[in-house]
Design a protein around this motif. Structure first.
Motif, mmCIF file in Angstrom:
data_model
loop_
_atom_site.group_PDB
_atom_site.id
_atom_site.type_symbol
_atom_site.label_atom_id
_atom_site.label_comp_id
_atom_site.label_asym_id
_atom_site.label_seq_id
_atom_site.Cartn_x
_atom_site.Cartn_y
_atom_site.Cartn_z
ATOM 1 N N ILE A 150 2.752 -24.439 15.223
ATOM 2 C CA ILE A 150 3.222 -25.384 14.204
ATOM 3 C C ILE A 150 2.290 -25.460 13.002
ATOM 4 O O ILE A 150 2.728 -25.785 11.893
ATOM 5 C CB ILE A 150 3.472 -26.790 14.807
ATOM 6 C CG1 ILE A 150 4.477 -27.571 13.967
ATOM 7 C CG2 ILE A 150 2.185 -27.573 14.960
ATOM 8 C CD1 ILE A 150 5.856 -27.054 14.034
ATOM 9 N N GLY A 151 1.040 -25.148 13.175
ATOM 10 C CA GLY A 151 0.094 -25.216 12.063
ATOM 11 C C GLY A 151 0.472 -24.308 10.908
ATOM 12 O O GLY A 151 0.119 -24.561 9.760
ATOM 13 N N LEU A 152 1.220 -23.270 11.202
ATOM 14 C CA LEU A 152 1.639 -22.337 10.155
ATOM 15 C C LEU A 152 2.578 -22.998 9.146
ATOM 16 O O LEU A 152 2.682 -22.531 8.018
ATOM 17 C CB LEU A 152 2.323 -21.117 10.782
ATOM 18 C CG LEU A 152 1.454 -20.272 11.710
ATOM 19 C CD1 LEU A 152 2.281 -19.176 12.362
ATOM 20 C CD2 LEU A 152 0.270 -19.686 10.962
ATOM 21 N N THR A 153 3.251 -24.078 9.539
ATOM 22 C CA THR A 153 4.172 -24.733 8.605
ATOM 23 C C THR A 153 3.423 -25.381 7.446
ATOM 24 O O THR A 153 3.991 -25.567 6.379
ATOM 25 C CB THR A 153 5.035 -25.813 9.306
ATOM 26 O OG1 THR A 153 4.188 -26.823 9.842
ATOM 27 C CG2 THR A 153 5.897 -25.204 10.399
ATOM 28 N N ALA A 154 2.140 -25.703 7.661
ATOM 29 C CA ALA A 154 1.356 -26.298 6.582
ATOM 30 C C ALA A 154 1.202 -25.310 5.423
ATOM 31 O O ALA A 154 1.144 -25.717 4.261
ATOM 32 C CB ALA A 154 -0.013 -26.725 7.090
ATOM 33 N N TYR A 155 1.202 -24.026 5.760
ATOM 34 C CA TYR A 155 1.117 -23.017 4.700
ATOM 35 C C TYR A 155 2.385 -23.002 3.856
ATOM 36 O O TYR A 155 2.374 -22.581 2.716
ATOM 37 C CB TYR A 155 0.868 -21.625 5.293
ATOM 38 C CG TYR A 155 -0.497 -21.490 5.923
ATOM 39 C CD1 TYR A 155 -1.654 -21.528 5.144
ATOM 40 C CD2 TYR A 155 -0.644 -21.327 7.293
ATOM 41 C CE1 TYR A 155 -2.906 -21.420 5.711
ATOM 42 C CE2 TYR A 155 -1.890 -21.213 7.875
ATOM 43 C CZ TYR A 155 -3.014 -21.263 7.075
ATOM 44 O OH TYR A 155 -4.255 -21.153 7.642
#
Length: 188
Positions: A150-155
């Protein structure tokens, strides 16, 4: 993102998992306490009919436009009804009602095969518990994979917590539907 934000996000992720865990454990407790699941099974049957018809037939479609092949392909593997064929004009709600009545009658015929009603009630509990446990374990694994990615959505300039909650909600609903379908399929 700073460490404090990461911890806050983890707490929110855990809160989502805890809410889902409470729902599942409450249902497991009902099963383990020996409650009759008959009404729950009938609700699953009627929900499956409603959802499947809604998926295959839109409200504004004429009877002649209904995709009965798709409906048969989705519904009959779960609830072994005779092939659905419509000979006259009918409304979508009439179709739902007809299918629900057939499905309930078919289940009641199954019930009549058991010498003691409690035998089927016990079978319902065992099947439901097996489905819940199996799907829940898979769901826990899927939630962990979701959390890791899910951290990739911050990009993508999206809030990871919001994205996690939305994905978790969809995954949980899919799991519940899968539990219902597998339970009903096994009981028929």
């Amino acid at each position: 993102m700073c460490i404090r934000d990461s911890r806050k996000n983890l707490l929110e992720y855990d809160q989502v998992n805890n809410e889902q865990r409470e729902i599942i454990y409450k249902e497991r407790r009902r099963v383990l306490d020996g409650e009759s699941m008959r009404d729950s099974i009938f609700k699953m049957i009627t929900d499956i009919v409603d959802n499947t018809v809604d998926m295959c037939i839109s409200d504004d479609q004429d009877t002649s436009e209904w995709n009965l092949q798709e409906l048969n392909g989705l519904l009959i593997p779960i609830i072994p009804l005779p092939k659905i064929e419509i000979s006259q004009k009918m409304k979508k709600n009439e179709l739902k009602q007809m299918l629900k009545e057939q499905a309930v009658k078919l289940y009641e015929m199954k019930e009549a095969e058991f010498p003691e009603p409690e035998q089927l009630r016990e079978l319902e509990r065992v099947v439901l518990l097996k489905c819940i446990d199996s799907k829940w374990m898979d769901h826990i694994d899927d939630m962990e994979i979701l959390r890791q990615g899910i951290g990739l959505t911050a990009y993508g300039q999206r809030d990871p917590v919001v994205e996690y909650k939305m994905a978790a909600f969809d995954m949980f609903n899919s799991m519940i539907t899968s539990i219902q379908e597998d339970t009903v399929r096994m009981l028929y």
